[in-house]
Design an enzyme around this catalytic site. Structure first.
Site, PDB file in Angstrom:
ATOM      1  N   GLY A  30      -1.722   2.568   1.927  1.00  0.00           N
ATOM      2  CA  GLY A  30      -1.750   1.189   1.458  1.00  0.00           C
ATOM      3  C   GLY A  30      -2.494   1.040   0.143  1.00  0.00           C
ATOM      4  O   GLY A  30      -3.335   0.152  -0.011  1.00  0.00           O
ATOM      5  N   ALA A  31      -2.172   1.890  -0.837  1.00  0.00           N
ATOM      6  CA  ALA A  31      -2.922   1.941  -2.091  1.00  0.00           C
ATOM      7  C   ALA A  31      -2.252   1.178  -3.227  1.00  0.00           C
ATOM      8  O   ALA A  31      -2.530   1.442  -4.404  1.00  0.00           O
ATOM      9  CB  ALA A  31      -3.151   3.397  -2.500  1.00  0.00           C
ATOM     10  N   SER A  32      -1.388   0.235  -2.909  1.00  0.00           N
ATOM     11  CA  SER A  32      -0.735  -0.556  -3.950  1.00  0.00           C
ATOM     12  C   SER A  32      -1.745  -1.444  -4.674  1.00  0.00           C
ATOM     13  O   SER A  32      -2.757  -1.862  -4.104  1.00  0.00           O
ATOM     14  CB  SER A  32       0.355  -1.450  -3.341  1.00  0.00           C
ATOM     15  N   GLY A  35      -4.568  -4.444  -3.646  1.00  0.00           N
ATOM     16  CA  GLY A  35      -4.848  -4.231  -2.235  1.00  0.00           C
ATOM     17  C   GLY A  35      -6.190  -3.553  -2.036  1.00  0.00           C
ATOM     18  O   GLY A  35      -6.771  -2.981  -2.966  1.00  0.00           O
ATOM     19  N   GLY A  37      -6.758  -0.830  -0.383  1.00  0.00           N
ATOM     20  CA  GLY A  37      -6.644   0.610  -0.566  1.00  0.00           C
ATOM     21  C   GLY A  37      -6.809   1.014  -2.018  1.00  0.00           C
ATOM     22  O   GLY A  37      -7.471   2.015  -2.338  1.00  0.00           O
ATOM     23  N   LEU A  85       5.290   3.244   6.724  1.00  0.00           N
ATOM     24  CA  LEU A  85       4.606   3.597   7.962  1.00  0.00           C
ATOM     25  C   LEU A  85       5.358   3.170   9.217  1.00  0.00           C
ATOM     26  O   LEU A  85       5.130   3.730  10.288  1.00  0.00           O
ATOM     27  CB  LEU A  85       3.198   3.012   7.963  1.00  0.00           C
ATOM     28  N   THR A 133       3.767  -0.489  12.395  1.00  0.00           N
ATOM     29  CA  THR A 133       3.204  -0.219  11.064  1.00  0.00           C
ATOM     30  C   THR A 133       1.697  -0.002  11.118  1.00  0.00           C
ATOM     31  O   THR A 133       1.176   0.990  10.593  1.00  0.00           O
ATOM     32  CB  THR A 133       3.507  -1.396  10.120  1.00  0.00           C
ATOM     33  N   SER A 163      -9.422  -5.544  12.014  1.00  0.00           N
ATOM     34  CA  SER A 163      -9.643  -6.901  11.540  1.00  0.00           C
ATOM     35  C   SER A 163     -10.402  -7.662  12.602  1.00  0.00           C
ATOM     36  O   SER A 163     -10.392  -7.292  13.788  1.00  0.00           O
ATOM     37  CB  SER A 163      -8.297  -7.582  11.274  1.00  0.00           C
ATOM     38  N   TYR A 184       7.305 -13.611  21.626  1.00  0.00           N
ATOM     39  CA  TYR A 184       6.618 -13.246  20.376  1.00  0.00           C
ATOM     40  C   TYR A 184       5.794 -14.392  19.808  1.00  0.00           C
ATOM     41  O   TYR A 184       6.247 -15.537  19.727  1.00  0.00           O
ATOM     42  CB  TYR A 184       7.637 -12.801  19.326  1.00  0.00           C
TER      43      TYR A 184
END
Length: 323
Positions: A30-32, A35, A37, A85, A133, A163, A184
């Site tokens: 998650g290094a975008s 973000g 990351g 992921l 994910t 979280s 859901y």
């Protein structure tokens, strides 16, 4: 060594503990750009890691992150590896790519995630998307990279971002797919996935403590400027005014108002503390927030639940994760 608090920045932790960063190999999902990351990787670049391996869906959103790292320290080797992921085949390809390029892995930061998807979605294996994910992709990824983590030896660590949302509810072991969407609720699904992140850290600890390898479940805090928060910022802002909040399908309050937003510079701090701080070694497996190990709800601290999740995860990814 200084005490790390909610106000400490990630860069301050790296600078204080740079001897635990220099020469290390670090993998971050998650290094975008924009973000947690990405900012975590950039913070590590304030020391001299040997190799930063950054994962995301698209390289175009990581190129600017790599550029910022190179500006700070051109000597750091930085590699991008694509991954989705929720797609276990993609996870296997990404892990194989990494395994072929490194001898050891000192710190694995399982950072990527999705949050409160409004509509029920599944991955190609028919598994609810947030669970697939946020937890299962990282479960499989960690399993495949474990030989390199073991090669790094005692002191290597696995950090799973969770979280405060794990307090929404437990893992629904008998109905993780919400009756194929009929039951859901976006927040309950998010809570399930985030509880899984905490239990996964506990399960890793039970298996790796004899190897001197630690794992922690980290709550970064409420950071409203990242990609993750884009589609729910207005909702979160409204929810944060209400305390306590009884969300659908949960018998627990979700005290968002007790966790006011923090800037991204502080939002990466607990992740970096979990990876580096030698003082928390004996507390492996715990939930962390604001740079400290903290108790949480019983269902997220249960070794029995951690074992149930481990077995369910093996079934769903189609691979045994034996250590």
């Amino acid at each position: 060594m200084k005490d790390f608090t909610r106000e400490t920045t990630g860069v301050e932790v790296v600078q204080e503990l740079r001897d635990r960063v220099d020469g290390k190999t670090i993998v971050i999902t998650g290094a975008s750009e924009r973000g947690l990351g990405a900012e975590t990787a950039i913070a590590f670049a304030h020391a001299s890691p040997a190799h930063l391996i950054l994962l995301a869906r698209s390289q175009t959103r990581v190129d600017s992150v790599i550029a910022r790292i190179k500006e700070l320290n051109p000597a750091i080797k930085v590699t991008f590896v694509p991954v989705s992921l929720d797609d276990f085949d993609s996870v296997r390809v990404a892990a194989a790519t990494i395994n072929s390029s490194i001898d050891k892995l000192d710190y694995l930061i399982n950072n990527a995630g999705v949050m409160a998807l409004n509509e029920y979605q599944t991955n190609k294996d028919g598994i609810e998307m947030q669970f697939a994910t946020n937890h299962l992709g990282h479960f499989l990824f960690t399993k495949l990279l474990l030989p390199k983590i073991l090669a790094a030896g005692p002191g290597s660590r696995i950090v799973n971002l969770t979280s405060l949302g794990h307090k929404i509810g437990p893992v629904r072991f008998d109905d993780y797919n919400f009756s194929n969407g009929k039951a859901y609720d976006p927040w309950s699904a998010y809570g399930q996935a985030k509880t899984a992140n905490v239990l996964f850290s506990l399960g890793l600890t039970q298996r790796l403590k004899s190897r001197g390898i630690q794992s922690y479940g980290v709550h970064p805090g409420g950071i409203m400027t990242t990609n993750l928060a884009n589609h729910i910022s207005d909702v979160m802002a409204a929810l944060a005014q209400i305390d306590p909040i009884a969300l659908k399908n949960t018998g627990k309050p979700f005290p968002l108002a007790q966790d006011p937003p923090k800037p991204v510079e502080q939002g990466i701090t607990t992740t970096i503390v979990a990876a580096l701080d030698p003082r928390i070694e004996s507390q492996s497996g715990m939930y962390m927030a604001d740079s400290k190990c903290q108790p949480t709800y019983e269902y997220a601290e249960s070794v029995e639940n951690a074992e149930k999740l481990w077995k369910l995860s093996e079934e769903l990814v189609g691979e045994k994760f034996e250590i």
